[in-house]
Design a protein around this motif. Structure first.
Motif, PDB file in Angstrom:
ATOM      1  N   ASP A  37     -19.433  -9.475  53.270  1.00  0.00           N
ATOM      2  CA  ASP A  37     -19.076  -8.173  53.842  1.00  0.00           C
ATOM      3  C   ASP A  37     -17.608  -7.842  53.601  1.00  0.00           C
ATOM      4  O   ASP A  37     -16.789  -8.712  53.303  1.00  0.00           O
ATOM      5  CB  ASP A  37     -19.339  -8.169  55.347  1.00  0.00           C
ATOM      6  CG  ASP A  37     -20.792  -8.442  55.687  1.00  0.00           C
ATOM      7  OD1 ASP A  37     -21.648  -8.139  54.836  1.00  0.00           O
ATOM      8  OD2 ASP A  37     -21.051  -8.958  56.779  1.00  0.00           O
ATOM      9  N   ARG A  38     -17.305  -6.565  53.761  1.00  0.00           N
ATOM     10  CA  ARG A  38     -15.932  -6.097  53.564  1.00  0.00           C
ATOM     11  C   ARG A  38     -15.485  -5.271  54.757  1.00  0.00           C
ATOM     12  O   ARG A  38     -16.279  -4.604  55.397  1.00  0.00           O
ATOM     13  CB  ARG A  38     -15.816  -5.270  52.286  1.00  0.00           C
ATOM     14  CG  ARG A  38     -16.063  -6.102  51.047  1.00  0.00           C
ATOM     15  CD  ARG A  38     -15.844  -5.288  49.795  1.00  0.00           C
ATOM     16  NE  ARG A  38     -15.977  -6.123  48.621  1.00  0.00           N
ATOM     17  CZ  ARG A  38     -14.946  -6.703  48.007  1.00  0.00           C
ATOM     18  NH1 ARG A  38     -13.730  -6.491  48.431  1.00  0.00           N
ATOM     19  NH2 ARG A  38     -15.132  -7.450  46.958  1.00  0.00           N
ATOM     20  N   PHE A  40     -12.713  -2.344  55.414  1.00  0.00           N
ATOM     21  CA  PHE A  40     -11.816  -1.416  54.716  1.00  0.00           C
ATOM     22  C   PHE A  40     -11.654  -1.780  53.250  1.00  0.00           C
ATOM     23  O   PHE A  40     -10.567  -1.684  52.676  1.00  0.00           O
ATOM     24  CB  PHE A  40     -10.445  -1.352  55.401  1.00  0.00           C
ATOM     25  CG  PHE A  40     -10.506  -0.912  56.842  1.00  0.00           C
ATOM     26  CD1 PHE A  40     -10.920   0.359  57.168  1.00  0.00           C
ATOM     27  CD2 PHE A  40     -10.168  -1.787  57.856  1.00  0.00           C
ATOM     28  CE1 PHE A  40     -10.993   0.766  58.485  1.00  0.00           C
ATOM     29  CE2 PHE A  40     -10.228  -1.395  59.182  1.00  0.00           C
ATOM     30  CZ  PHE A  40     -10.651  -0.104  59.497  1.00  0.00           C
ATOM     31  N   GLY A  41     -12.728  -2.268  52.639  1.00  0.00           N
ATOM     32  CA  GLY A  41     -12.705  -2.621  51.228  1.00  0.00           C
ATOM     33  C   GLY A  41     -12.139  -3.990  50.928  1.00  0.00           C
ATOM     34  O   GLY A  41     -12.033  -4.376  49.764  1.00  0.00           O
ATOM     35  N   VAL A  42     -11.767  -4.739  51.942  1.00  0.00           N
ATOM     36  CA  VAL A  42     -11.182  -6.070  51.769  1.00  0.00           C
ATOM     37  C   VAL A  42     -12.190  -7.101  52.278  1.00  0.00           C
ATOM     38  O   VAL A  42     -12.794  -6.899  53.328  1.00  0.00           O
ATOM     39  CB  VAL A  42      -9.860  -6.184  52.563  1.00  0.00           C
ATOM     40  CG1 VAL A  42      -9.248  -7.567  52.445  1.00  0.00           C
ATOM     41  CG2 VAL A  42      -8.880  -5.132  52.113  1.00  0.00           C
ATOM     42  N   PRO A  43     -12.376  -8.215  51.557  1.00  0.00           N
ATOM     43  CA  PRO A  43     -13.286  -9.249  52.063  1.00  0.00           C
ATOM     44  C   PRO A  43     -12.885  -9.701  53.469  1.00  0.00           C
ATOM     45  O   PRO A  43     -11.701  -9.759  53.808  1.00  0.00           O
ATOM     46  CB  PRO A  43     -13.132 -10.387  51.056  1.00  0.00           C
ATOM     47  CG  PRO A  43     -12.653  -9.730  49.803  1.00  0.00           C
ATOM     48  CD  PRO A  43     -11.819  -8.568  50.247  1.00  0.00           C
TER      49      PRO A  43
END
Length: 68
Positions: A37-38, A40-43
């Motif tokens: 999952d991410r 805000f676009g970060v792992p």
């Protein structure tokens, strides 16, 4: 004598922050955040590590600011 006690308290508080930072990044805890999952676009793992880093720096700032 007051400076010695203040120095000991500061040392103790900084040691507590260091221990907290260490505990938050031990592998058994990190595996709980190792997802695909991410956020805000970060792992998720990277977001968690950044959050821990920011909290530890913030606590050091608070502890250091009170010592002056």
């Amino acid at each position: 004598m007051g400076e010695s006690r203040d120095g000991e308290q500061l040392t103790g508080r900084l040691a507590a922050v260091a221990i907290l930072g260490f505990v938050l990044i031990i592998p058994p805890l990190l595996t709980r955040f190792d997802h695909v999952d991410r956020v805000f676009g970060v792992p998720v793992l990277w977001a968690y590590l950044f959050l821990v880093w920011a909290v530890v720096i913030g606590l050091i700032s608070v502890v250091g600011g009170r010592s002056r």
